[in-house]
Design an enzyme around this catalytic site. Structure first.
Site, mmCIF file in Angstrom:
data_model
loop_
_atom_site.group_PDB
_atom_site.id
_atom_site.type_symbol
_atom_site.label_atom_id
_atom_site.label_comp_id
_atom_site.label_asym_id
_atom_site.label_seq_id
_atom_site.Cartn_x
_atom_site.Cartn_y
_atom_site.Cartn_z
ATOM 1 N N LYS A 17 0.878 -1.157 0.180
ATOM 2 C CA LYS A 17 -0.023 0.041 0.041
ATOM 3 C C LYS A 17 0.852 1.119 0.079
ATOM 4 O O LYS A 17 1.770 1.523 0.833
ATOM 5 C CB LYS A 17 -0.912 0.134 1.390
ATOM 6 C CG LYS A 17 -2.157 1.051 1.262
ATOM 7 C CD LYS A 17 -3.257 0.310 0.187
ATOM 8 C CE LYS A 17 -4.477 0.845 0.350
ATOM 9 N NZ LYS A 17 -5.428 0.490 -0.807
ATOM 10 N N HIS A 66 21.838 26.184 -11.166
ATOM 11 C CA HIS A 66 22.124 27.243 -11.701
ATOM 12 C C HIS A 66 21.559 28.603 -11.675
ATOM 13 O O HIS A 66 20.334 28.689 -11.877
ATOM 14 C CB HIS A 66 22.285 26.911 -13.443
ATOM 15 C CG HIS A 66 23.014 25.671 -13.785
ATOM 16 N ND1 HIS A 66 24.303 25.282 -13.166
ATOM 17 C CD2 HIS A 66 22.608 24.578 -14.275
ATOM 18 C CE1 HIS A 66 24.711 23.996 -13.607
ATOM 19 N NE2 HIS A 66 23.605 23.775 -14.468
ATOM 20 N N THR A 97 -4.409 -5.162 0.937
ATOM 21 C CA THR A 97 -3.834 -3.841 1.085
ATOM 22 C C THR A 97 -4.550 -2.868 1.937
ATOM 23 O O THR A 97 -3.955 -1.969 2.616
ATOM 24 C CB THR A 97 -3.632 -3.423 -0.493
ATOM 25 O OG1 THR A 97 -4.609 -2.715 -0.919
ATOM 26 C CG2 THR A 97 -2.628 -4.148 -1.290
#
Length: 313
Positions: free
Chosen positions: A20, A270, A67
């Site tokens: 899960k 950057h 689950t």
């Protein structure tokens, strides 16, 4: 340590696991130090290696841990933690439950990300029950086998660091596609993702309430930050992101003997120098290490890991 369940089916190698993802749970402890409330918010992912081959080949679900049950277990175990626990300790609690309660489960892999809620202060006084959302996230991964073999990894994600000087980049390969100038003066910005593994190798080697995972996390993070920046006044020069990454990794292993390895990912974010000109005005803005264009992408990708060499004696 096994992180996948393998079997042979009809002459094929078959690997499976199920779990899960993204189970979100918030927990308040109302009996903290000085009567202050403690609050955590966790995003839990569970993955189980289990003997449930019949579900795949015979449509027989009798060996599957649902689950939805895994999701509910997160809330049950959070409720059972009557005293404050670290994110690592909670992951161990979950892993221990799944590997001991279910005969079919051979390995539990628990990953948790802690959302960075921080206590606020009002007029310099810490608030008893007020919190604000911070930035970097505390992470952990716990892998526990039924036989007690244990791997505990902690980490930090989204640790944004920037220094406006004491950074350069020189001596790199130059060819027909290279336009980047060499410099000893530039902005250095990154968003550190770090994970470090502890020496624990078995569940029996871990004793509750003596782990201090949260304190270790804060201390490791401090070493990473301090090494990146250097002393407050003079700082420390960075000849490259690669070199700085290595300094940071070595500092952690040098400071914490209980850490066996560390992995760092440090993108070079950057900030581009701004020079503006036109035909009428050749110098609208002249860059003097002062005005930059912040960019998110593309960015440099730098990562490495440092591990102790185990003695065979």
């Amino acid at each position: 340590m096994a992180t996948k369940h393998e079997e042979q089916i009809d002459g094929f190698k078959f690997e499976q696991r199920h779990g899960k993802e993204r189970v979100r749970v918030g927990r308040v402890w109302r009996s903290g130090e000085n009567g202050r409330h403690v609050f955590v918010e966790w995003n839990v992912s569970i993955s189980l290696l289990s003997d449930c081959i019949n579900a795949y080949v015979r449509a027989d679900n009798s060996d599957i841990v649902a689950t939805d049950t895994m999701k509910n277990t997160v809330y049950v175990k959070a409720k059972e933690c009557s005293e404050q626990v670290s994110v690592e300790e909670f992951a161990i609690i979950l892993a221990k439950h799944f590997t001991t309660f279910y005969q079919q489960v051979t390995t539990a892999i628990i990953k948790i990300v802690e959302k960075p809620w921080e206590r606020i202060s009002i007029d310099g006084q810490p608030h008893d029950h007020g919190f604000k959302l911070g930035s970097e996230r505390h992470t952990t991964e716990v892998i526990l086998n039924k036989n007690g073999a244990l791997r505990v990894t902690s980490g930090v994600d989204g640790l944004a660091l920037l220094k406006t000087t004491q950074s350069g980049f020189e001596g790199f390969i130059r060819d027909q596609n290279t336009i980047l100038p060499e410099t000893r003066e530039r902005m250095l910005a990154t968003e550190v993702s770090a994970s470090w593994r502890y020496y624990f190798e078995s569940l029996s080697s871990v004793s509750n309430k003596s782990l201090g995972f949260t304190e270790k996390y804060l201390n490791v993070k401090k070493v990473l930050v301090d090494t990146f920046f250097g002393p407050p006044k003079e700082g420390v020069y960075s000849p490259s992101v690669q070199a700085t990454l290595n300094y940071m990794a070595k500092a952690v292993l040098g400071r914490f003997p209980e850490v066996s390895s560390i992995q760092l990912r440090m993108p070079n974010i950057h900030f581009l120098p701004v020079n503006l000109s036109s035909k009428a005005n050749p110098v609208i803005v002249k860059f003097e290490d002062d005005v930059y264009l912040p960019t998110d992408e593309p960015h440099g990708s730098i990562e490495a890991s440092l591990s102790r060499i185990q003695s065979k004696m």
